[in-house]
Design a protein around this motif. Structure first.
Motif, PDB file in Angstrom:
ATOM      1  N   GLY A  17      22.310 156.991  20.749  1.00  0.00           N
ATOM      2  CA  GLY A  17      21.691 155.962  19.925  1.00  0.00           C
ATOM      3  C   GLY A  17      22.292 154.603  20.193  1.00  0.00           C
ATOM      4  O   GLY A  17      22.873 154.356  21.254  1.00  0.00           O
ATOM      5  N   THR A  18      22.184 153.735  19.218  1.00  0.00           N
ATOM      6  CA  THR A  18      22.655 152.362  19.339  1.00  0.00           C
ATOM      7  C   THR A  18      23.799 152.099  18.366  1.00  0.00           C
ATOM      8  O   THR A  18      24.027 152.868  17.429  1.00  0.00           O
ATOM      9  CB  THR A  18      21.519 151.378  19.000  1.00  0.00           C
ATOM     10  OG1 THR A  18      21.150 151.583  17.624  1.00  0.00           O
ATOM     11  CG2 THR A  18      20.310 151.585  19.904  1.00  0.00           C
ATOM     12  N   ALA A  65      23.720 149.800  16.213  1.00  0.00           N
ATOM     13  CA  ALA A  65      23.069 149.531  14.926  1.00  0.00           C
ATOM     14  C   ALA A  65      22.849 150.826  14.154  1.00  0.00           C
ATOM     15  O   ALA A  65      23.115 150.898  12.952  1.00  0.00           O
ATOM     16  CB  ALA A  65      21.744 148.799  15.139  1.00  0.00           C
ATOM     17  N   ARG A  66      22.379 151.845  14.834  1.00  0.00           N
ATOM     18  CA  ARG A  66      22.168 153.142  14.165  1.00  0.00           C
ATOM     19  C   ARG A  66      23.501 153.715  13.678  1.00  0.00           C
ATOM     20  O   ARG A  66      23.604 154.219  12.567  1.00  0.00           O
ATOM     21  CB  ARG A  66      21.486 154.122  15.098  1.00  0.00           C
ATOM     22  CG  ARG A  66      21.297 155.487  14.427  1.00  0.00           C
ATOM     23  CD  ARG A  66      20.349 156.340  15.153  1.00  0.00           C
ATOM     24  NE  ARG A  66      19.020 155.875  14.764  1.00  0.00           N
ATOM     25  CZ  ARG A  66      17.898 156.357  15.235  1.00  0.00           C
ATOM     26  NH1 ARG A  66      17.915 157.311  16.127  1.00  0.00           N
ATOM     27  NH2 ARG A  66      16.743 155.883  14.839  1.00  0.00           N
ATOM     28  N   ARG A  70      24.381 154.350   9.670  1.00  0.00           N
ATOM     29  CA  ARG A  70      24.572 155.718   9.187  1.00  0.00           C
ATOM     30  C   ARG A  70      26.018 156.096   8.902  1.00  0.00           C
ATOM     31  O   ARG A  70      26.267 157.033   8.160  1.00  0.00           O
ATOM     32  CB  ARG A  70      23.977 156.701  10.189  1.00  0.00           C
ATOM     33  CG  ARG A  70      22.474 156.532  10.298  1.00  0.00           C
ATOM     34  CD  ARG A  70      21.865 157.549  11.193  1.00  0.00           C
ATOM     35  NE  ARG A  70      20.408 157.359  11.225  1.00  0.00           N
ATOM     36  CZ  ARG A  70      19.562 158.240  11.673  1.00  0.00           C
ATOM     37  NH1 ARG A  70      19.998 159.397  12.137  1.00  0.00           N
ATOM     38  NH2 ARG A  70      18.278 157.992  11.670  1.00  0.00           N
ATOM     39  N   LEU A 107      19.830 145.387  12.458  1.00  0.00           N
ATOM     40  CA  LEU A 107      19.519 146.701  11.914  1.00  0.00           C
ATOM     41  C   LEU A 107      18.035 146.773  11.586  1.00  0.00           C
ATOM     42  O   LEU A 107      17.462 145.819  11.078  1.00  0.00           O
ATOM     43  CB  LEU A 107      20.310 146.948  10.627  1.00  0.00           C
ATOM     44  CG  LEU A 107      21.828 146.997  10.752  1.00  0.00           C
ATOM     45  CD1 LEU A 107      22.463 147.104   9.379  1.00  0.00           C
ATOM     46  CD2 LEU A 107      22.257 148.139  11.625  1.00  0.00           C
ATOM     47  N   THR A 108      17.428 147.906  11.913  1.00  0.00           N
ATOM     48  CA  THR A 108      16.029 148.124  11.568  1.00  0.00           C
ATOM     49  C   THR A 108      15.950 149.257  10.554  1.00  0.00           C
ATOM     50  O   THR A 108      16.907 150.006  10.370  1.00  0.00           O
ATOM     51  CB  THR A 108      15.191 148.494  12.809  1.00  0.00           C
ATOM     52  OG1 THR A 108      15.643 149.755  13.299  1.00  0.00           O
ATOM     53  CG2 THR A 108      15.293 147.440  13.893  1.00  0.00           C
ATOM     54  N   SER A 160      14.470 152.004  10.785  1.00  0.00           N
ATOM     55  CA  SER A 160      14.620 153.312  11.423  1.00  0.00           C
ATOM     56  C   SER A 160      16.070 153.652  11.786  1.00  0.00           C
ATOM     57  O   SER A 160      16.366 154.792  12.123  1.00  0.00           O
ATOM     58  CB  SER A 160      13.739 153.411  12.667  1.00  0.00           C
ATOM     59  OG  SER A 160      14.184 152.508  13.649  1.00  0.00           O
ATOM     60  N   ASP A 161      16.977 152.681  11.717  1.00  0.00           N
ATOM     61  CA  ASP A 161      18.386 152.956  12.007  1.00  0.00           C
ATOM     62  C   ASP A 161      19.039 153.775  10.900  1.00  0.00           C
ATOM     63  O   ASP A 161      19.890 154.606  11.163  1.00  0.00           O
ATOM     64  CB  ASP A 161      19.180 151.653  12.202  1.00  0.00           C
ATOM     65  CG  ASP A 161      18.822 150.956  13.496  1.00  0.00           C
ATOM     66  OD1 ASP A 161      18.528 151.646  14.489  1.00  0.00           O
ATOM     67  OD2 ASP A 161      18.826 149.715  13.504  1.00  0.00           O
TER      68      ASP A 161
END
Length: 81
Positions: free
Chosen positions: A33-34, A36-37, A41, A62-63, A65-66
């Motif tokens: 992942g990234t 940001a994720r 989390r 951050l989005t 979906s993150d």
């Protein structure tokens, strides 16, 4: 499930996740992942000294979906299906 990670990764002493120089994050399971994720989390909640994913510029934007879905979002998805 094991993930092949490149040799040039930093390992966070807090959560043990691996981050490659291209900022790809290798979790203990699942797909890479990234930053940001990872932040959405884990890091924003852990808040421990030594975390290697606290630089806001490196994390990026951050989005939705993150992060994880909320209970209400899950209920809506179940009703729609």
């Amino acid at each position: 499930m094991t993930t092949n990670t490149p040799d040039n990764c930093q390992t966070c002493p807090i959560c043990r996740v691996k981050i490659a120089h291209d900022d790809k994050v290798y979790f203990s399971s699942g797909q890479p992942g990234t930053r940001a994720r990872l932040y959405a989390r884990v890091c924003q909640y852990a808040k421990k000294a030594g975390c290697i994913n606290q630089n806001k510029e490196a994390i990026g934007t951050l989005t939705k979906s993150d992060g994880f879905s909320t209970g209400e979002e899950i209920k809506k998805m179940l009703k729609a299906s």
